[in-house]
Design a protein around this motif. Structure first.
Motif, PDB file in Angstrom:
ATOM      1  N   GLY A 112       5.974   1.655  -7.600  1.00 66.91           N
ATOM      2  CA  GLY A 112       6.389   0.520  -8.584  1.00 66.91           C
ATOM      3  C   GLY A 112       7.849  -0.098  -8.159  1.00 66.91           C
ATOM      4  O   GLY A 112       7.787  -1.347  -8.471  1.00 66.91           O
ATOM      5  N   GLY A 113       9.014   0.722  -7.601  1.00 62.99           N
ATOM      6  CA  GLY A 113      10.068  -0.111  -7.131  1.00 62.99           C
ATOM      7  C   GLY A 113       9.994  -0.853  -6.322  1.00 62.99           C
ATOM      8  O   GLY A 113      10.522  -2.165  -6.326  1.00 62.99           O
ATOM      9  N   MET A 114       8.987  -0.490  -5.266  1.00 64.09           N
ATOM     10  CA  MET A 114       8.635  -1.491  -4.167  1.00 64.09           C
ATOM     11  C   MET A 114       7.892  -2.853  -4.383  1.00 64.09           C
ATOM     12  O   MET A 114       8.444  -4.051  -4.122  1.00 64.09           O
ATOM     13  CB  MET A 114       7.967  -0.897  -2.907  1.00 64.09           C
ATOM     14  N   LEU A 115       7.195  -2.721  -5.634  1.00 63.51           N
ATOM     15  CA  LEU A 115       6.309  -3.859  -6.076  1.00 63.51           C
ATOM     16  C   LEU A 115       7.527  -4.847  -6.596  1.00 63.51           C
ATOM     17  O   LEU A 115       7.492  -6.030  -6.364  1.00 63.51           O
ATOM     18  CB  LEU A 115       5.339  -3.241  -6.798  1.00 63.51           C
ATOM     19  N   ALA A 116       8.125  -4.225  -7.539  1.00 65.57           N
ATOM     20  CA  ALA A 116       9.096  -4.992  -7.976  1.00 65.57           C
ATOM     21  C   ALA A 116      10.148  -5.647  -7.323  1.00 65.57           C
ATOM     22  O   ALA A 116      10.602  -6.849  -7.456  1.00 65.57           O
ATOM     23  CB  ALA A 116       9.890  -4.195  -9.223  1.00 65.57           C
ATOM     24  N   ASP A 117      10.720  -4.842  -6.260  1.00 67.84           N
ATOM     25  CA  ASP A 117      11.574  -5.582  -5.336  1.00 67.84           C
ATOM     26  C   ASP A 117      11.029  -6.716  -4.405  1.00 67.84           C
ATOM     27  O   ASP A 117      11.857  -7.638  -4.577  1.00 67.84           O
ATOM     28  CB  ASP A 117      11.880  -4.450  -4.254  1.00 67.84           C
ATOM     29  N   ALA A 118       9.793  -6.516  -3.948  1.00 70.21           N
ATOM     30  CA  ALA A 118       9.067  -7.602  -3.210  1.00 70.21           C
ATOM     31  C   ALA A 118       8.560  -8.859  -4.083  1.00 70.21           C
ATOM     32  O   ALA A 118       8.876  -9.816  -3.468  1.00 70.21           O
ATOM     33  CB  ALA A 118       7.855  -6.834  -2.500  1.00 70.21           C
TER      34      ALA A 118
ATOM     35  N   PHE B 181      10.838 -16.680   5.248  1.00 70.16           N
ATOM     36  CA  PHE B 181      10.854 -16.185   6.391  1.00 70.16           C
ATOM     37  C   PHE B 181       9.217 -15.902   6.641  1.00 70.16           C
ATOM     38  O   PHE B 181       8.947 -15.225   7.542  1.00 70.16           O
ATOM     39  CB  PHE B 181      11.594 -14.761   6.516  1.00 70.16           C
ATOM     40  N   GLY B 182       8.234 -16.561   5.767  1.00 68.00           N
ATOM     41  CA  GLY B 182       7.077 -16.257   6.130  1.00 68.00           C
ATOM     42  C   GLY B 182       6.297 -14.709   6.276  1.00 68.00           C
ATOM     43  O   GLY B 182       5.891 -14.356   7.153  1.00 68.00           O
ATOM     44  N   ALA B 183       6.988 -13.837   5.644  1.00 62.68           N
ATOM     45  CA  ALA B 183       6.965 -12.549   5.621  1.00 62.68           C
ATOM     46  C   ALA B 183       6.002 -11.788   4.800  1.00 62.68           C
ATOM     47  O   ALA B 183       6.153 -10.693   4.580  1.00 62.68           O
ATOM     48  CB  ALA B 183       8.281 -11.829   5.289  1.00 62.68           C
ATOM     49  N   GLU B 184       4.899 -12.654   4.167  1.00 63.98           N
ATOM     50  CA  GLU B 184       4.165 -12.074   3.313  1.00 63.98           C
ATOM     51  C   GLU B 184       3.187 -10.954   4.153  1.00 63.98           C
ATOM     52  O   GLU B 184       2.920  -9.743   3.473  1.00 63.98           O
ATOM     53  CB  GLU B 184       2.883 -13.110   3.089  1.00 63.98           C
TER      54      GLU B 184
ATOM     55  N   ARG C 119       4.048  -3.143   4.726  1.00 59.12           N
ATOM     56  CA  ARG C 119       5.004  -2.050   4.028  1.00 59.12           C
ATOM     57  C   ARG C 119       4.408  -1.718   2.767  1.00 59.12           C
ATOM     58  O   ARG C 119       4.317  -0.295   2.670  1.00 59.12           O
ATOM     59  CB  ARG C 119       6.125  -3.007   3.665  1.00 59.12           C
ATOM     60  N   LEU C 120       3.557  -2.511   2.160  1.00 58.59           N
ATOM     61  CA  LEU C 120       2.940  -1.933   0.765  1.00 58.59           C
ATOM     62  C   LEU C 120       1.856  -0.849   1.154  1.00 58.59           C
ATOM     63  O   LEU C 120       1.680   0.189   0.646  1.00 58.59           O
ATOM     64  CB  LEU C 120       2.456  -3.124  -0.049  1.00 58.59           C
ATOM     65  N   ALA C 121       1.101  -1.406   2.260  1.00 57.89           N
ATOM     66  CA  ALA C 121      -0.163  -0.551   2.773  1.00 57.89           C
ATOM     67  C   ALA C 121       0.258   0.897   3.192  1.00 57.89           C
ATOM     68  O   ALA C 121      -0.368   1.928   3.112  1.00 57.89           O
ATOM     69  CB  ALA C 121      -0.766  -1.268   3.777  1.00 57.89           C
ATOM     70  N   ARG C 122       1.743   1.183   3.753  1.00 58.17           N
ATOM     71  CA  ARG C 122       2.204   2.247   4.173  1.00 58.17           C
ATOM     72  C   ARG C 122       2.171   3.134   3.076  1.00 58.17           C
ATOM     73  O   ARG C 122       2.307   4.204   2.986  1.00 58.17           O
ATOM     74  CB  ARG C 122       3.357   2.213   5.275  1.00 58.17           C
ATOM     75  N   VAL C 123       3.136   2.455   2.000  1.00 53.83           N
ATOM     76  CA  VAL C 123       3.456   3.442   0.941  1.00 53.83           C
ATOM     77  C   VAL C 123       2.077   3.685   0.073  1.00 53.83           C
ATOM     78  O   VAL C 123       2.025   5.017  -0.462  1.00 53.83           O
ATOM     79  CB  VAL C 123       4.282   2.634  -0.135  1.00 53.83           C
TER      80      VAL C 123
END
Length: 602
Positions: free
Chosen positions: A214-220, A230-233, A239-243
């Motif tokens: 949840g924290g990572m989703l909110a951060d991104a 930065f075209g970092a989608e 990163r989300l897939a790893r979590v």
């Protein structure tokens, strides 16, 4: 190590249940009403098998005494119908009562959690994911709903049935009472062990990963402009897939253990059913039980079987609710960091004189202090610049004035009043701040400006906007002051956000003003408008200006030069420039050289 883990799990159960019971005490009458309704309704399940047995015995009499059989059958039938009606009415009352109880508790704990989170220290917020905190609160609220239902609507009736059934059977056939009682205790003990020692450890780990997710989703999502810039989608997807992969793995282990636990419980229930049915047949064979008695025993066991099967599920739900509420309860136990003293009083700031009296300060566990015996006075109405290298102590200086931190020695005084003895709300309401990166709430422009003074009229809001040179751009918007600004003000440009923050400060009309490099990173037109508004805002107030660009402090009354937590120089811009080898002069010359080069190149 195993003993330590078990102790922690037991502590979590005790802590969460104690937290829940404290909230029950706030609504003790409603809790008692729900409990009484459910216990009384459940007694119908205890006595229903008894009358079912009497009905079978009445049917057996039909060949010898038809009228007596009819009367006995009707009496048993009437008792069963009455018990059924009572059960329906009382359970309805219990289920109806749990609704306001749980909703009030959910509202209370979310309000309490929000209250504490808002008052946690600056360090706590700097080290916490906003999305993770929100997830802890919302997941805990939902878990409370399950916990209340489990305790009052499920476990309480189950315990009532089990105790009542064991008592009735033991009165008629002690051996059957022993079989049912022993089997019940063994089943419950096994279920508790599986839930607390086998399932709980992996459930806690999966909850922690759920919070991290949840924290990572909110951060991104909250930083999506940076991701796009930065075209970092694709990187964020990976990163989300790893979590998610880690979360899925942990959750698979949790659910698998739930499945194995359920199978083990069903096997124990099968053994218990075989023992009860076999014992009742032995009693019948030896003439110690009638066919109606056997029907009573079998019916009772099937009721008990259902409750026992459910009690395993209820204990699992209880443990899961405890796991999911644990992080929320820990929020309630987290120390605030900076708290009002019991004898704190509202501070009254008139002139706005600020004095550091032999102040010491160090951050957290740092052993080297930032400030050591710092003493300085800022006179009422004085406009003072705070300059120096990064990390020299400028921002900490104003945070101590706001009491976002407490000094570890000495005092910070405003108009002769120790800020540590004042209520935080009264102190901060009399200090207006315009930060370097103004943060706006996802509300209308009018609401954001009026945040400094919620009771302000629309005319007062517009006047503050005019003083901040913000009215013209707001008036050009399709919805004007009703325009929603987006999360953190993302719909506005940097200069527009800064002018809204200035308008908010104008409306606050506080005797002390803090400007944290309010013109940095702005275009020249916005900078000119904001500089003009700032000069207007500082009039008649004690003003502190944190400056990285030294051109913004030239006109101030005095400049304090910080270096490694000490004020190494002070004076006017002109006086400091004439000091040979001075830090301020060196910083000014370093900033002036690139400007001269650009002008020459132009």
């Amino acid at each position: 190590m195993t003993v330590v883990r078990r102790t922690r799990r037991a502590d979590a159960m005790r802590t969460v249940l104690a937290f829940t019971f404290r909230h029950w005490r706030r609504q003790s009458a409603l809790v008692a009403g729900v409990a009484c309704a459910m216990v009384t309704a459940t007694l119908a399940d205890v006595f229903m098998p008894y009358f079912a047995g009497r009905l079978v015995d009445a049917l057996m009499l039909v060949s010898s005494d038809r009228e007596a059989a009819r009367d006995a059958a009707l009496a048993a039938f009437g008792a069963m119908a009455g018990l059924g009606l009572g059960m329906v009415v009382l359970r309805h009352l219990g289920w109806s009562g749990i609704i306001p109880l749980t909703l009030r508790m959910m509202g209370d704990i979310s309000q309490d959690a929000f209250h504490r989170v808002q008052r946690f220290s600056t360090d706590w917020h700097a080290n916490s994911f906003a999305g993770a905190v929100v997830r802890k609160i919302t997941r805990g609220m939902n878990a409370l709903d399950t916990l209340n239902d489990t305790l009052l609507l499920a476990l309480l009736p189950s315990v009532t049935v089990l105790l009542g059934t064991m008592l009735l059977m033991a009165l008629h056939w002690p051996v059957l009472g022993l079989v049912v009682g022993g089997g019940t205790l063994a089943y419950i003990a096994l279920t508790l062990y599986l839930s607390t020692s086998y399932i709980a450890p992996v459930a806690k780990l999966s909850n922690a990963l759920d919070t991290r997710l949840g924290g990572m989703l909110a951060d991104a999502i909250g930083c999506n402009p940076v991701v796009k810039a930065f075209g970092a989608e694709a990187r964020e997807d990976e990163r989300l897939a790893r979590v998610i992969g880690k979360w899925r793995n942990r959750t698979w282990h949790t659910w698998t253990r739930h499945t194995r636990s359920g199978t083990t419980q069903n096997a124990v229930l099968l053994l218990m059913r075989t023992a009860v049915v076999g014992t009742s047949l032995v009693l019948w064979w030896h003439g110690r039980a009638t066919p109606g008695d056997v029907a009573y025993v079998l019916t009772t066991y099937f009721v008990v079987h259902g409750y026992l099967r459910d009690i395993g599920m209820h204990i699992n739900h209880l443990q899961r609710s405890v796991n999911e509420m644990e992080e929320l309860v820990l929020l309630h136990d987290e120390p605030l960091g900076i708290e009002d003293r019991p004898d704190a009083r509202p501070i009254r700031i008139g002139a706005g004189e600020i004095r550091f009296d032999h102040a010491d300060f160090h951050y957290g566990a740092h052993t080297v202090p930032l400030y050591k015996d710092l003493s300085v006075t800022i006179r009422a109405g004085e406009r003072v610049g705070l300059v120096g290298p990064s990390g020299s102590g400028k921002t900490t200086f104003v945070k101590l004035i706001q009491r976002l931190y407490d000094v570890t020695g000495g005092r910070v005084l405003i108009d002769g009043q120790d800020v540590s003895r004042a209520t935080q709300a009264s102190l901060r309401s009399q200090i207006a701040i315009v930060p370097q990166e103004p943060i706006l709430l996802h509300r209308s422009l009018a609401e954001n400006i009026a945040y400094a003074r919620p009771g302000a009229s629309m005319a007062e809001i517009e006047q503050a906007a005019r003083l901040a040179n913000a009215h013209d751009f707001i008036a050009r918007l399709p919805r004007g002051y009703a325009t929603m600004v987006g999360e953190r003000g993302v719909k506005l440009s940097g200069g527009e956000r800064q002018r809204v923050a200035l308008a908010r400060a104008f409306l606050a009309d506080a005797p002390i003003l803090i400007l944290d490099e309010a013109t940095s990173s702005l275009d020249s037109e916005s900078e000119a408008l904001i500089q003009e508004a700032m000069e207007r805002l500082m009039q008649g107030r004690t003003a502190l200006v944190i400056a990285h660009r030294l051109s913004t402090v030239r006109t101030l009354d005095r400049i304090l030069v910080f270096n490694q937590g000490r004020i190494v120089e002070e004076g006017s811009h002109k006086a400091l420039l004439h000091r040979p080898g001075g830090l301020y002069r060196r910083l000014f010359e370093q900033q002036s050289a690139p400007d001269r080069d650009r002008r020459s190149a132009g």
